[in-house]
Enzyme design. Structure first.
Site, short mmCIF file in Angstrom:
data_model
loop_
_atom_site.label_atom_id
_atom_site.label_comp_id
_atom_site.label_asym_id
_atom_site.label_seq_id
_atom_site.Cartn_x
_atom_site.Cartn_y
_atom_site.Cartn_z
N HIS A 219 17.54 49.98 18.30
CA HIS A 219 16.59 50.70 17.21
C HIS A 219 15.24 50.39 17.75
O HIS A 219 14.55 51.42 17.84
CB HIS A 219 16.91 50.22 15.82
CG HIS A 219 16.30 51.59 14.82
ND1 HIS A 219 16.34 51.23 13.67
CD2 HIS A 219 15.49 52.74 15.13
CE1 HIS A 219 15.60 52.27 13.21
NE2 HIS A 219 15.23 53.10 14.09
N HIS B 6 21.80 49.41 15.48
CA HIS B 6 21.14 48.82 14.27
C HIS B 6 21.42 47.40 13.62
O HIS B 6 22.74 47.19 13.87
CB HIS B 6 20.84 49.92 13.44
CG HIS B 6 20.38 51.01 13.62
ND1 HIS B 6 19.26 52.02 13.61
CD2 HIS B 6 21.08 52.22 14.30
CE1 HIS B 6 19.34 52.92 14.06
NE2 HIS B 6 20.55 53.29 14.35
N TYR B 7 20.72 46.96 12.73
CA TYR B 7 21.30 46.08 11.79
C TYR B 7 20.95 46.61 10.34
O TYR B 7 19.91 47.38 10.30
CB TYR B 7 20.93 44.48 12.08
CG TYR B 7 19.51 44.16 11.93
CD1 TYR B 7 18.63 44.59 11.02
CD2 TYR B 7 18.96 43.07 12.84
CE1 TYR B 7 17.12 44.36 10.97
CE2 TYR B 7 17.54 42.76 12.83
CZ TYR B 7 17.03 43.52 12.05
OH TYR B 7 15.44 42.90 11.90
N THR B 8 21.69 46.30 9.45
CA THR B 8 21.45 46.68 7.96
C THR B 8 20.40 46.16 7.29
O THR B 8 19.99 46.60 6.36
CB THR B 8 22.66 46.80 7.40
OG1 THR B 8 23.04 45.54 7.10
CG2 THR B 8 23.77 47.69 8.10
N ASP C 8 15.09 45.56 15.08
CA ASP C 8 16.72 45.69 15.17
C ASP C 8 17.12 46.07 16.25
O ASP C 8 16.90 47.00 17.03
CB ASP C 8 17.21 46.31 13.81
CG ASP C 8 16.85 47.75 13.63
OD1 ASP C 8 15.94 48.06 13.72
OD2 ASP C 8 17.99 48.59 13.42
N GLU D 173 25.41 51.06 12.71
CA GLU D 173 24.92 49.80 11.91
C GLU D 173 25.78 48.79 11.52
O GLU D 173 26.90 48.78 11.76
CB GLU D 173 24.71 50.33 10.52
CG GLU D 173 23.50 51.61 10.22
CD GLU D 173 22.05 51.02 10.44
OE1 GLU D 173 21.93 50.05 10.36
OE2 GLU D 173 21.19 51.87 10.02
#
Length: 275
Positions: free
Chosen positions: A165, A49-51, A175, A118
């Site tokens: 994700h 994921h990215y945040t 993401d 993440e």
């Protein structure tokens, strides 16, 4: 005489505890010599994921009560004793709430069977009506690689089960986006990637962006593992194709069904099998 008997009993118990497959615990013993065949590993999937936020905001969000992830990797990890530091927020054996409503290769509830990582990254911004994604820092990727290798090795995670994700929730998520270096990671033995010569074989001289039948492409994506349902709208179909392109053809991820996307899907199915 009583002491001698007690001594013999202690020796017998010690001998039993030292037997292969017998584990001595406080108040009981475990016999582990008869393992059931109908048992499967809980952890099968690794999700990236990215945040969509800075580190402090991301850490606060991921340690609150609404969402969680197993690991948080800063954009520029601080170095201690020559090693980048990564935050573990949930033990690997515990479930984290990072995937949400999700589907991959016939399975739902991906939170139950996955580890989530993440990455601190601001995500995308709307620039002149188009999504513009933020790049990932090289030191972040360098820190991420050994972490992913360790997780994959620990749980024998298959290459096709190292996913974005967006792969498992294409209708909701983008993401980690098209700038995440999936090909670079695949060269390090992390995740799936098609063999270029097989993509060329399936492309068979067609122009890369030549339109193909959407239904045929979606059938390939469904076989590979994506959530493709009957009755999807054109917009929903586009989101699935876009997620696949962000992962495997990041130079162009319009969501249009084209020959190169089809060839990539066919090469992946040949290499890794289908759902």
């Amino acid at each position: 005489m009583k002491r001698f008997i007690l001594f013999l009993l202690a020796l017998m118990l010690a001998g039993c505890a030292s037997e292969k497959g017998i584990i001595d615990r406080d108040g009981y013993q475990l016999d582990t010599r008869h393992q059931a065949q109908a048992a499967y590993p809980r952890i099968k999937v690794l999700v990236v994921h990215y945040t969509a936020g800075d580190f402090d905001t991301s850490l606060a969000t991921l340690t609150d009560r609404q969402v969680s992830a197993h690991y948080l990797v800063p954009a520029r990890p601080p170095v201690h004793d020559g090693k980048p530091r990564i935050w573990q927020l949930v033990p690997e054996q515990q479930l984290a709430w990072h995937a949400g409503s999700s589907f991959w290769r016939g399975a739902t509830r991906i939170n139950d069977t996955s580890i989530g990582i993440e990455l601190e990254n601001r995500g995308w911004q709307n620039v002149a009506g188009a999504k513009q994604f933020a790049p990932f820092e090289q030191q972040q990727i360098r820190a991420l690689i050994p972490l992913m290798k360790s997780i994959i090795s620990s749980y024998n995670i298959l290459p096709q089960n190292v996913v974005a994700h967006a792969d498992i929730a294409p209708q909701r998520k983008d993401d980690p986006g098209p700038l995440f270096p999936w090909r670079e990671l695949a060269e390090q033995g992390i995740g799936a990637w098609p063999d270029p010569q097989r993509v060329a074989f399936y492309l068979n001289g067609r122009p890369p962006y030549q339109p193909v039948e959407t239904a045929s492409l979606l059938d390939l994506l469904a076989r590979y593992g994506y959530d493709v349902k009957p009755g999807m709208t054109a917009g929903q179909q586009k989101r699935v194709i876009m997620a696949f392109q962000m992962h495997f053809r990041p130079t162009s991820w319009s969501g249009a069904a084209d020959a190169e996307t089809q060839a990539i899907a066919e090469a992946l199915l040949e290499k890794y099998g289908q759902d």
